[in-house]
Scaffold this active site. Structure first.
Site, PDB file in Angstrom:
ATOM      1  N   HIS A  65      42.576  38.126  41.633  1.00 22.07           N
ATOM      2  CA  HIS A  65      41.112  38.126  41.722  1.00 22.07           C
ATOM      3  C   HIS A  65      40.462  38.757  40.494  1.00 22.07           C
ATOM      4  O   HIS A  65      39.231  38.784  40.394  1.00 22.07           O
ATOM      5  CB  HIS A  65      40.629  38.765  43.031  1.00 22.07           C
ATOM      6  CG  HIS A  65      40.629  40.250  43.072  1.00 22.07           C
ATOM      7  ND1 HIS A  65      41.605  40.990  43.707  1.00 22.07           N
ATOM      8  CD2 HIS A  65      39.764  41.147  42.561  1.00 22.07           C
ATOM      9  CE1 HIS A  65      41.312  42.262  43.580  1.00 22.07           C
ATOM     10  NE2 HIS A  65      40.207  42.395  42.891  1.00 22.07           N
ATOM     11  N   ASP A 108      47.739  37.872  45.897  1.00 20.50           N
ATOM     12  CA  ASP A 108      46.826  38.341  44.842  1.00 20.50           C
ATOM     13  C   ASP A 108      47.655  38.890  43.680  1.00 20.50           C
ATOM     14  O   ASP A 108      47.824  40.099  43.525  1.00 20.50           O
ATOM     15  CB  ASP A 108      45.908  39.422  45.439  1.00 20.50           C
ATOM     16  CG  ASP A 108      44.689  39.707  44.577  1.00 20.50           C
ATOM     17  OD1 ASP A 108      44.507  39.004  43.563  1.00 20.50           O
ATOM     18  OD2 ASP A 108      43.925  40.617  44.936  1.00 20.50           O
ATOM     19  N   SER A 201      41.237  47.445  41.024  1.00 17.81           N
ATOM     20  CA  SER A 201      42.025  46.242  41.296  1.00 17.81           C
ATOM     21  C   SER A 201      42.989  45.938  40.172  1.00 17.81           C
ATOM     22  O   SER A 201      42.660  46.102  39.001  1.00 17.81           O
ATOM     23  CB  SER A 201      41.107  45.039  41.433  1.00 17.81           C
ATOM     24  OG  SER A 201      40.461  45.063  42.656  1.00 17.81           O
TER      25      SER A 201
END
Ligand SMILES: *[C@@H]1O[C@H](CO)[C@@H](O)[C@H](O)[C@H]1NC(C)=O
Ligand SMILES: *[C@@H]1O[C@H](CO)[C@@H](O)[C@H](O)[C@H]1NC(C)=O
Ligand SMILES: *[C@@H]1O[C@H](CO)[C@@H](O)[C@H](O)[C@H]1NC(C)=O
Length: 248
Positions: A65, A108, A201
């Protein structure tokens, strides 16, 4: 105050961790020489940040992402406002997992191919990936680091770190039925005031100097737990794609 988180929410329906360590401490400079600072732009030319980690001289691993336009990677950096002795390298190719799901954030994981090989030194090093049967278990405490937002909502200029405890799968299943323990790790004790946040992230969840997880998903609350990508479940994919990204 929560500018970056709000922007991320506008882009992604599910809350992703764009990059922040809440209630952590500043890392000892260059104590995590595999850490990569990642910048990218979305389709509206809005700038975002993520973490990543060097797995080969020419490859950085991060979350799928964190994909966007004009991705750049900075290595050997502690304070992103200080540009001394850093390696700023552009990304020429990226491979995201084909089953990455923007809604549930399963799978992810992404590999970034650097334009030039990183120059390894005291501040820039690779990190090991897990072995096939490595299974991170509930109760294990590992470390995550990032330049994401701090508890007061400001983005951090310096690398922050925090130790987080692996939870039973039920702790994350209670938050979302999409949680899948065979490909994710449930991280962060709900009773402890410690967590990753927006902008963290893509950073690694490190246990005994091995990158076992990738910071991936929160469940729309600041309070832990979080779902991280379980790297040991993706080794065949990683090997295949790293071969594909071999220098011609
Ligand atoms: C992305 O890179 C291209 C080519 O280098 C450049 O023209 C463009 O302005 C960049 N976009 C952003 C948002 O920086
Ligand atoms: C947030 O905390 C950091 C670190 O303590 C500090 O440098 C920064 O100025 C604070 N930001 C705001 C908006 O208070
Ligand atoms: C969890 O992920 C594995 C691997 O992708 C998949 O085979 C399995 O069906 C998933 N489980 C659930 C409940 O979705």
């Amino acid at each position: 105050m929560f500018l970056l988180p709000l922007l991320l929410v506008a882009v992604l329906p599910v809350s992703t961790e764009g990059g922040k360590i809440l209630w952590g401490t500043e890392a000892k400079p260059h104590s995590q020489p595999y850490m990569a600072f990642i910048n990218y732009y979305d389709s509206k030319s809005q700038k975002f940040r993520c973490g990543g980690f060097l797995v080969r001289e020419d490859i950085v691993m991060t979350a799928a992402h964190c994909n966007g336009r004009n991705i750049t990677v900075t290595l050997g950096v502690h304070n992103i406002k200080k540009q001394k002795n850093i390696q700023h390298i552009s990304v020429v190719d990226s491979i995201s997992h084909k089953d990455f799901n923007h809604k549930t954030l399963v799978n992810d994981i992404m590999l970034l191919k650097l334009k030039n090989k990183a120059q390894l030194n005291n501040d820039v090093q690779k990190i090991d990936l897990p072995k096939k049967h490595d299974w991170v278990k509930p109760g294990q405490v590992c470390t995550v680091a990032g330049w994401g937002t701090l508890a007061n909502g400001s983005l951090s200029n310096t690398l922050q770190e925090v130790n987080l405890e692996v939870q039973k799968s039920q702790t994350c299943l209670k938050m979302s039925k999409d949680y899948n323990d065979s490909i994710q790790i449930c991280v962060g004790n709900p009773k402890e005031k410690k967590a990753t946040g927006k902008g963290d992230s893509g950073g690694p969840f490190v246990c005994h100097n091995v990158a076992q997880g990738i910071v991936s998903r929160n469940f729309n609350t600041i309070k832990p737990p979080r779902a991280f990508t379980r790297i040991s479940s993706f080794l065949p994919w990683i090997q295949e794609k790293m071969k594909l990204l071999q220098q011609p």
